[in-house]
Design a protein around this motif. Sequence first.
Motif, PDB file in Angstrom:
ATOM      1  N   ASP A 168       5.767  -2.001   3.131  1.00 25.42           N
ATOM      2  CA  ASP A 168       5.362  -3.333   2.688  1.00 25.42           C
ATOM      3  C   ASP A 168       6.117  -3.747   1.427  1.00 25.42           C
ATOM      4  O   ASP A 168       6.626  -2.918   0.669  1.00 25.42           O
ATOM      5  CB  ASP A 168       3.855  -3.361   2.396  1.00 25.42           C
ATOM      6  N   ALA A 169       6.135  -5.046   1.174  1.00 22.71           N
ATOM      7  CA  ALA A 169       6.758  -5.567  -0.048  1.00 22.71           C
ATOM      8  C   ALA A 169       5.927  -5.157  -1.261  1.00 22.71           C
ATOM      9  O   ALA A 169       4.699  -5.189  -1.229  1.00 22.71           O
ATOM     10  CB  ALA A 169       6.864  -7.084   0.020  1.00 22.71           C
ATOM     11  N   TYR A 170       6.611  -4.782  -2.321  1.00 22.65           N
ATOM     12  CA  TYR A 170       5.885  -4.365  -3.523  1.00 22.65           C
ATOM     13  C   TYR A 170       6.672  -4.736  -4.772  1.00 22.65           C
ATOM     14  O   TYR A 170       6.761  -3.967  -5.724  1.00 22.65           O
ATOM     15  CB  TYR A 170       5.592  -2.856  -3.490  1.00 22.65           C
ATOM     16  N   ASN A 171       7.255  -5.928  -4.790  1.00 19.19           N
ATOM     17  CA  ASN A 171       8.143  -6.305  -5.889  1.00 19.19           C
ATOM     18  C   ASN A 171       7.693  -7.557  -6.633  1.00 19.19           C
ATOM     19  O   ASN A 171       8.504  -8.268  -7.212  1.00 19.19           O
ATOM     20  CB  ASN A 171       9.560  -6.517  -5.364  1.00 19.19           C
ATOM     21  N   ALA A 172       6.387  -7.838  -6.630  1.00 20.21           N
ATOM     22  CA  ALA A 172       5.886  -9.018  -7.332  1.00 20.21           C
ATOM     23  C   ALA A 172       5.562  -8.692  -8.786  1.00 20.21           C
ATOM     24  O   ALA A 172       5.216  -7.558  -9.127  1.00 20.21           O
ATOM     25  CB  ALA A 172       4.642  -9.554  -6.631  1.00 20.21           C
ATOM     26  N   SER A 173       5.677  -9.710  -9.649  1.00 18.75           N
ATOM     27  CA  SER A 173       5.327  -9.521 -11.059  1.00 18.75           C
ATOM     28  C   SER A 173       3.832  -9.300 -11.217  1.00 18.75           C
ATOM     29  O   SER A 173       3.028  -9.705 -10.376  1.00 18.75           O
ATOM     30  CB  SER A 173       5.763 -10.747 -11.871  1.00 18.75           C
ATOM     31  N   ASP A 174       3.465  -8.662 -12.330  1.00 14.46           N
ATOM     32  CA  ASP A 174       2.060  -8.418 -12.667  1.00 14.46           C
ATOM     33  C   ASP A 174       1.314  -7.728 -11.534  1.00 14.46           C
ATOM     34  O   ASP A 174       0.165  -8.058 -11.223  1.00 14.46           O
ATOM     35  CB  ASP A 174       1.356  -9.726 -13.048  1.00 14.46           C
ATOM     36  N   SER A 175       1.953  -6.758 -10.909  1.00 11.87           N
ATOM     37  CA  SER A 175       1.326  -6.027  -9.814  1.00 11.87           C
ATOM     38  C   SER A 175       1.768  -4.571  -9.850  1.00 11.87           C
ATOM     39  O   SER A 175       2.710  -4.204 -10.566  1.00 11.87           O
ATOM     40  CB  SER A 175       1.689  -6.660  -8.465  1.00 11.87           C
ATOM     41  N   TYR A 176       1.092  -3.744  -9.078  1.00 13.97           N
ATOM     42  CA  TYR A 176       1.351  -2.312  -9.084  1.00 13.97           C
ATOM     43  C   TYR A 176       0.830  -1.731  -7.768  1.00 13.97           C
ATOM     44  O   TYR A 176       0.115  -2.399  -7.009  1.00 13.97           O
ATOM     45  CB  TYR A 176       0.646  -1.645 -10.272  1.00 13.97           C
ATOM     46  N   LEU A 177       1.162  -0.495  -7.502  1.00  9.54           N
ATOM     47  CA  LEU A 177       0.659   0.206  -6.325  1.00  9.54           C
ATOM     48  C   LEU A 177      -0.489   1.124  -6.728  1.00  9.54           C
ATOM     49  O   LEU A 177      -0.506   1.676  -7.829  1.00  9.54           O
ATOM     50  CB  LEU A 177       1.781   1.027  -5.676  1.00  9.54           C
ATOM     51  N   PHE A 178      -1.439   1.279  -5.823  1.00  3.73           N
ATOM     52  CA  PHE A 178      -2.579   2.166  -6.078  1.00  3.73           C
ATOM     53  C   PHE A 178      -2.779   3.082  -4.882  1.00  3.73           C
ATOM     54  O   PHE A 178      -2.338   2.799  -3.764  1.00  3.73           O
ATOM     55  CB  PHE A 178      -3.854   1.353  -6.348  1.00  3.73           C
ATOM     56  N   ALA A 179      -3.478   4.181  -5.109  1.00  2.00           N
ATOM     57  CA  ALA A 179      -3.917   5.078  -4.038  1.00  2.00           C
ATOM     58  C   ALA A 179      -5.253   5.650  -4.454  1.00  2.00           C
ATOM     59  O   ALA A 179      -5.424   6.110  -5.589  1.00  2.00           O
ATOM     60  CB  ALA A 179      -2.908   6.199  -3.806  1.00  2.00           C
ATOM     61  N   GLU A 180      -6.228   5.594  -3.551  1.00  2.00           N
ATOM     62  CA  GLU A 180      -7.590   6.063  -3.837  1.00  2.00           C
ATOM     63  C   GLU A 180      -8.009   7.031  -2.742  1.00  2.00           C
ATOM     64  O   GLU A 180      -7.792   6.772  -1.555  1.00  2.00           O
ATOM     65  CB  GLU A 180      -8.547   4.878  -3.916  1.00  2.00           C
ATOM     66  N   TYR A 181      -8.638   8.139  -3.134  1.00  2.00           N
ATOM     67  CA  TYR A 181      -9.049   9.142  -2.164  1.00  2.00           C
ATOM     68  C   TYR A 181     -10.142  10.020  -2.766  1.00  2.00           C
ATOM     69  O   TYR A 181     -10.295  10.100  -3.990  1.00  2.00           O
ATOM     70  CB  TYR A 181      -7.853  10.002  -1.735  1.00  2.00           C
ATOM     71  N   ASP A 182     -10.910  10.652  -1.906  1.00  2.00           N
ATOM     72  CA  ASP A 182     -11.940  11.607  -2.316  1.00  2.00           C
ATOM     73  C   ASP A 182     -11.437  13.017  -2.061  1.00  2.00           C
ATOM     74  O   ASP A 182     -10.826  13.298  -1.027  1.00  2.00           O
ATOM     75  CB  ASP A 182     -13.243  11.383  -1.550  1.00  2.00           C
ATOM     76  N   VAL A 192      -5.183  21.223   2.834  1.00  2.00           N
ATOM     77  CA  VAL A 192      -5.905  20.097   2.260  1.00  2.00           C
ATOM     78  C   VAL A 192      -5.655  18.860   3.111  1.00  2.00           C
ATOM     79  O   VAL A 192      -4.533  18.611   3.555  1.00  2.00           O
ATOM     80  CB  VAL A 192      -5.451  19.827   0.810  1.00  2.00           C
ATOM     81  N   THR A 193      -6.725  18.094   3.349  1.00  2.00           N
ATOM     82  CA  THR A 193      -6.624  16.812   4.037  1.00  2.00           C
ATOM     83  C   THR A 193      -7.276  15.740   3.169  1.00  2.00           C
ATOM     84  O   THR A 193      -8.333  15.967   2.579  1.00  2.00           O
ATOM     85  CB  THR A 193      -7.325  16.868   5.407  1.00  2.00           C
ATOM     86  N   ALA A 194      -6.629  14.583   3.079  1.00  2.00           N
ATOM     87  CA  ALA A 194      -7.163  13.485   2.276  1.00  2.00           C
ATOM     88  C   ALA A 194      -7.036  12.179   3.039  1.00  2.00           C
ATOM     89  O   ALA A 194      -5.966  11.866   3.563  1.00  2.00           O
ATOM     90  CB  ALA A 194      -6.431  13.384   0.942  1.00  2.00           C
ATOM     91  N   ASP A 195      -8.140  11.432   3.129  1.00  2.00           N
ATOM     92  CA  ASP A 195      -8.124  10.075   3.663  1.00  2.00           C
ATOM     93  C   ASP A 195      -7.831   9.130   2.503  1.00  2.00           C
ATOM     94  O   ASP A 195      -8.648   8.988   1.593  1.00  2.00           O
ATOM     95  CB  ASP A 195      -9.462   9.735   4.315  1.00  2.00           C
ATOM     96  N   VAL A 196      -6.671   8.507   2.536  1.00  2.00           N
ATOM     97  CA  VAL A 196      -6.175   7.750   1.387  1.00  2.00           C
ATOM     98  C   VAL A 196      -6.113   6.263   1.720  1.00  2.00           C
ATOM     99  O   VAL A 196      -5.576   5.868   2.755  1.00  2.00           O
ATOM    100  CB  VAL A 196      -4.771   8.238   0.981  1.00  2.00           C
ATOM    101  N   THR A 197      -6.685   5.448   0.836  1.00  2.00           N
ATOM    102  CA  THR A 197      -6.493   4.002   0.884  1.00  2.00           C
ATOM    103  C   THR A 197      -5.447   3.658  -0.168  1.00  2.00           C
ATOM    104  O   THR A 197      -5.620   3.989  -1.346  1.00  2.00           O
ATOM    105  CB  THR A 197      -7.797   3.247   0.605  1.00  2.00           C
TER     106      THR A 197
END
Length: 226
Positions: free
Chosen positions: A114-128, A79-84
């Motif tokens: 990258d930094a990912y420690n701010a309030s009211d925020s989250y990480l995402f990943a989108e792919y087909d 499986v291969t996925a192009d992920v944003t």
Amino acid sequence: SMRAEIEFARANPACGGFMNWMYSDIWPSATWAVVDYYCEPKQAYYQMKRSYAPIVVTYVQNEDKRLQLVLLNDDLREVTADVTYGMRTLDGKTVWKHTVTLTSAGNSAVDIEDAYNASDSYLFAEYDMDGVKHVTVFSYDMWHTCRFASDYTYKVEKLSDCYAVTIAAKQFAKGVIVRMKDNYRFTYSDNYIDLQAGEQTTLYIYGATDDDIATIEVTDFAKEIA
């Protein structure tokens, strides 16, 4: 918690498998069972369906406590996925993002630098995958610094064999739940869902009548803890 355990186990090459211990609750309380005391599927049930999907792109913290974006593949094909992937605020602003190609044959994990420690925020990943868009959202601190709002709309449509409930979020909606009177009697295609700002999804309810649908309630994490 179950999501973290399952997806960490799947991403760990030293692990041969992961089996959930508890099917149903013997008393009405919070446990890791998948069916509650009243015979309804719990939030863990719906999350397990997502975490055990044959192909999943998600975030895990590895044994070195490094956060990684990983491709999990239990399919019988490469499986291969192009992920944003990146970081967003609850109101939908993208703070940073990158694009990467993950493949089950080789580079199936990427360290998050990258930094990912701010309030009211989250990480995402989108792919087909096979022409279907998939979205993963992830909190690096179990959502402790997020102040959620109940800002979404929904509509109900009667189909030939079920009812469709379409929910559209204006702000990030955490743990949206659709339920009715005597809820144990009905089957839901999904429930306890997270929706990003500007995102919408449709759930399907089987086994209900017009009278049942008249009792429908759509609620969420923010409302339930208010």
